[in-house]
Design a protein around this motif. Structure first.
Motif, PDB file in Angstrom:
ATOM      1  N   HIS A 225     -57.392  -8.559   5.052  1.00 17.10           N
ATOM      2  CA  HIS A 225     -56.101  -8.019   4.624  1.00 17.10           C
ATOM      3  C   HIS A 225     -55.817  -6.649   5.234  1.00 17.10           C
ATOM      4  O   HIS A 225     -54.654  -6.236   5.298  1.00 17.10           O
ATOM      5  CB  HIS A 225     -56.063  -7.905   3.097  1.00 17.10           C
ATOM      6  N   THR A 226     -56.845  -5.953   5.667  1.00 18.79           N
ATOM      7  CA  THR A 226     -56.664  -4.583   6.155  1.00 18.79           C
ATOM      8  C   THR A 226     -56.828  -4.490   7.670  1.00 18.79           C
ATOM      9  O   THR A 226     -57.101  -3.405   8.192  1.00 18.79           O
ATOM     10  CB  THR A 226     -57.684  -3.653   5.476  1.00 18.79           C
ATOM     11  N   ASN A 227     -56.636  -5.587   8.383  1.00 19.26           N
ATOM     12  CA  ASN A 227     -56.781  -5.552   9.848  1.00 19.26           C
ATOM     13  C   ASN A 227     -55.573  -4.832  10.451  1.00 19.26           C
ATOM     14  O   ASN A 227     -54.459  -5.359  10.468  1.00 19.26           O
ATOM     15  CB  ASN A 227     -56.884  -6.982  10.393  1.00 19.26           C
ATOM     16  N   ILE A 228     -55.800  -3.641  10.944  1.00 21.26           N
ATOM     17  CA  ILE A 228     -54.726  -2.792  11.455  1.00 21.26           C
ATOM     18  C   ILE A 228     -54.026  -3.437  12.647  1.00 21.26           C
ATOM     19  O   ILE A 228     -52.786  -3.429  12.740  1.00 21.26           O
ATOM     20  CB  ILE A 228     -55.273  -1.406  11.853  1.00 21.26           C
ATOM     21  N   ARG A 229     -54.792  -4.016  13.541  1.00 16.77           N
ATOM     22  CA  ARG A 229     -54.179  -4.595  14.730  1.00 16.77           C
ATOM     23  C   ARG A 229     -53.279  -5.778  14.371  1.00 16.77           C
ATOM     24  O   ARG A 229     -52.171  -5.908  14.902  1.00 16.77           O
ATOM     25  CB  ARG A 229     -55.263  -5.044  15.710  1.00 16.77           C
ATOM     26  N   LEU A 231     -51.744  -6.296  11.526  1.00 13.35           N
ATOM     27  CA  LEU A 231     -50.550  -5.767  10.853  1.00 13.35           C
ATOM     28  C   LEU A 231     -49.568  -5.186  11.867  1.00 13.35           C
ATOM     29  O   LEU A 231     -48.356  -5.392  11.764  1.00 13.35           O
ATOM     30  CB  LEU A 231     -50.957  -4.691   9.842  1.00 13.35           C
ATOM     31  N   GLY A 232     -50.097  -4.444  12.845  1.00 17.04           N
ATOM     32  CA  GLY A 232     -49.224  -3.854  13.856  1.00 17.04           C
ATOM     33  C   GLY A 232     -48.508  -4.909  14.691  1.00 17.04           C
ATOM     34  O   GLY A 232     -47.313  -4.785  14.980  1.00 17.04           O
ATOM     35  N   LEU A 233     -49.222  -5.961  15.090  1.00 20.42           N
ATOM     36  CA  LEU A 233     -48.604  -7.030  15.880  1.00 20.42           C
ATOM     37  C   LEU A 233     -47.564  -7.789  15.055  1.00 20.42           C
ATOM     38  O   LEU A 233     -46.501  -8.160  15.568  1.00 20.42           O
ATOM     39  CB  LEU A 233     -49.679  -7.982  16.391  1.00 20.42           C
ATOM     40  N   LEU A 234     -47.877  -8.013  13.787  1.00 23.85           N
ATOM     41  CA  LEU A 234     -46.917  -8.709  12.924  1.00 23.85           C
ATOM     42  C   LEU A 234     -45.663  -7.862  12.727  1.00 23.85           C
ATOM     43  O   LEU A 234     -44.535  -8.385  12.731  1.00 23.85           O
ATOM     44  CB  LEU A 234     -47.571  -9.022  11.583  1.00 23.85           C
ATOM     45  N   ALA A 235     -45.842  -6.550  12.579  1.00 17.86           N
ATOM     46  CA  ALA A 235     -44.684  -5.667  12.429  1.00 17.86           C
ATOM     47  C   ALA A 235     -43.839  -5.662  13.698  1.00 17.86           C
ATOM     48  O   ALA A 235     -42.603  -5.717  13.639  1.00 17.86           O
ATOM     49  CB  ALA A 235     -45.165  -4.247  12.115  1.00 17.86           C
ATOM     50  N   ILE A 253     -47.893  -0.633   4.910  1.00 17.38           N
ATOM     51  CA  ILE A 253     -49.280  -0.941   4.562  1.00 17.38           C
ATOM     52  C   ILE A 253     -50.230  -0.251   5.532  1.00 17.38           C
ATOM     53  O   ILE A 253     -51.276   0.281   5.138  1.00 17.38           O
ATOM     54  CB  ILE A 253     -49.497  -2.461   4.557  1.00 17.38           C
ATOM     55  N   MET A 254     -49.858  -0.226   6.812  1.00 19.27           N
ATOM     56  CA  MET A 254     -50.702   0.464   7.796  1.00 19.27           C
ATOM     57  C   MET A 254     -50.820   1.938   7.464  1.00 19.27           C
ATOM     58  O   MET A 254     -51.899   2.538   7.618  1.00 19.27           O
ATOM     59  CB  MET A 254     -50.107   0.276   9.199  1.00 19.27           C
ATOM     60  N   LEU A 255     -49.729   2.552   7.019  1.00 22.64           N
ATOM     61  CA  LEU A 255     -49.779   3.974   6.667  1.00 22.64           C
ATOM     62  C   LEU A 255     -50.752   4.223   5.519  1.00 22.64           C
ATOM     63  O   LEU A 255     -51.419   5.264   5.478  1.00 22.64           O
ATOM     64  CB  LEU A 255     -48.379   4.466   6.286  1.00 22.64           C
ATOM     65  N   ARG A 256     -50.821   3.281   4.608  1.00 24.19           N
ATOM     66  CA  ARG A 256     -51.747   3.459   3.490  1.00 24.19           C
ATOM     67  C   ARG A 256     -53.199   3.285   3.932  1.00 24.19           C
ATOM     68  O   ARG A 256     -54.114   3.858   3.324  1.00 24.19           O
ATOM     69  CB  ARG A 256     -51.429   2.453   2.372  1.00 24.19           C
ATOM     70  N   LEU A 257     -53.413   2.509   4.964  1.00 21.01           N
ATOM     71  CA  LEU A 257     -54.773   2.230   5.414  1.00 21.01           C
ATOM     72  C   LEU A 257     -55.302   3.271   6.389  1.00 21.01           C
ATOM     73  O   LEU A 257     -56.509   3.525   6.431  1.00 21.01           O
ATOM     74  CB  LEU A 257     -54.828   0.847   6.072  1.00 21.01           C
TER      75      LEU A 257
END
Length: 396
Positions: A225-229, A231-235, A253-257
């Motif tokens: 759930h916390t995979n930054i890459r 999340l970034g690609l999905l955004a 969510i990335m900002l929180r992580l």
């Protein structure tokens, strides 16, 4: 290449031999020789036959031979020697070799052989973080060398991944997509291979590719759930397809992580601001004022955590949530899209809901004995008017 040149040399030798063959026989017999041979053959026949009038026939045969002799004998020409054909052989070889060089791309073949010899050193430089970075020309050479290696070792997933990354650096989408797909199919459980393939798919201009890429990204997020890459690609994909709320949710969510000092935070915040401008929406906020009942105030622990969540009134899964240390009451706070639980379900997409407050002594989200809770009725959200929630229910 050596075998090919050998075959060409053998063929040239064979053609040269065929060129000499017609001249290898005896020289042609001239007319006088034939007449004399015919004369002597006829004389032998007359001697053997013993017929009357033989002398007259011999005289007649001699007169015929004399009549067939030309008045002026042609000058004898010396036949050509075989060395006279040597220029033709040289010309044949020159034309053949010239045609081979012109049509065989020999220079490219020699360059390819040189690149294959340089490939191990280029791979070593890529793997060494302290080595000098490769130039674009060296990247292209490495890509050619890798394709050659992968022809002999097609099951090398790491090699296909490296080739795909080189394709991205060289802005060669077709090479990158094909290489990453091959790597992913060879190693479907490899997270990096799946993310690499998802990245080229989300950057494609084909809508079906985008959908497949997002499917792979959601598979990754379902496991991490916390995979930054991911999340970034999905955004990025959501933003490109004008699904701005979903993009903002992923970035929030990335900002929180991410750590507070991470350089990527500034880029993400600019992306969020751009998405808000493109969508024309404001950052929805819900103000909450929390008060305590007299019983809750008397039983309030010295330390604890306050959990505030927002549901849509239909599902018990929170749309947004916030936690803060226990302090003084009444307490006023706000929730917005930065507190969203999922990137595709933002607080700005909800117009009504229920506010729940949980004061936990142990600091866990799930209510336990001794905790206090409270919630509002199903109300319409209004950023200018705080929602009042009284904490009055003890957890048995």
């Amino acid at each position: 290449m050596t075998l090919l040149i050998t075959v060409i040399a053998v063929l040239l030798a064979a053609v040269s031999a065929l060129l000499f063959f017609p001249w290898a026989g005896r020289p042609a017999v001239d007319r006088d020789t034939l007449n004399r041979a015919f004369y002597h053959s006829r004389l032998r026949e007359l001697e053997e036959e013993k017929i009357p009038g033989r002398d007259e026939m011999v005289v007649e045969l001699q007169q015929s031979l004399l009549a067939d002799i030309p008045e002026q004998l042609p000058a004898k020409h010396r036949p050509f020697g075989r060395l006279a054909l040597l220029p033709g052989v040289i010309l044949l070889a020159a034309v053949s070799i010239g045609a081979f060089i012109k049509t065989s791309s020999l220079s490219h073949v020699l360059e390819w052989q040189q690149v294959t010899q340089q490939t191990p050193a280029l791979i070593q430089r890529v793997m060494d973080p302290d080595a000098k970075p490769l130039t674009m020309e060296e990247m292209a050479r490495l890509g050619l060398g890798l394709r050659t290696r992968l022809q002999d070792d097609p099951q090398n997933a790491e090699g296909w991944m490296m080739l795909g990354r080189i394709g991205m650096v060289l802005n060669n989408a077709s090479t990158a997509t094909a290489a990453f797909e091959r790597a992913w199919r060879l190693a479907p459980d490899n997270l990096d291979a799946k993310l690499d393939y998802a990245e080229v798919l989300t950057r494609s201009s084909d809508a079906e590719d985008n959908q497949q890429g997002e499917k792979l990204l959601r598979e990754v997020l379902s496991q991490q759930h916390t995979n930054i890459r991911a999340l970034g690609l999905l955004a990025f994909s959501a933003f490109e397809q004008q699904r701005y709320k979903e993009a903002i949710g992923a970035w929030q969510i990335m900002l929180r992580l991410l750590p507070a000092d991470d350089e990527r935070r500034a880029v993400i915040m600019r992306s969020i601001a751009q998405a808000k401008v493109e969508s024309g929406m404001d950052n929805a906020k819900v103000a909450v004022k929390i008060t305590l009942s007299p019983q809750a105030e008397k039983a309030l622990p010295e330390k604890g955590i306050v959990f505030v969540s927002v549901t849509d009134g239909v599902s018990a899964v929170p749309v947004a949530a916030k936690k803060l240390p226990l302090g003084h009451f009444p307490l006023t706070l706000t929730l917005d899209d930065t507190n969203a639980m999922m990137p595709d379900r933002l607080l700005s997409s909800v117009r009504q809901g229920i506010i729940k407050v949980h004061i936990s002594q142990a600091g866990t989200p799930a209510p336990q004995t001794g905790d206090w809770t409270g919630q509002s009725a199903l109300i319409q959200f209004n950023a200018s008017t705080p929602v009042e929630v009284e904490v009055s229910q003890p957890q048995p």
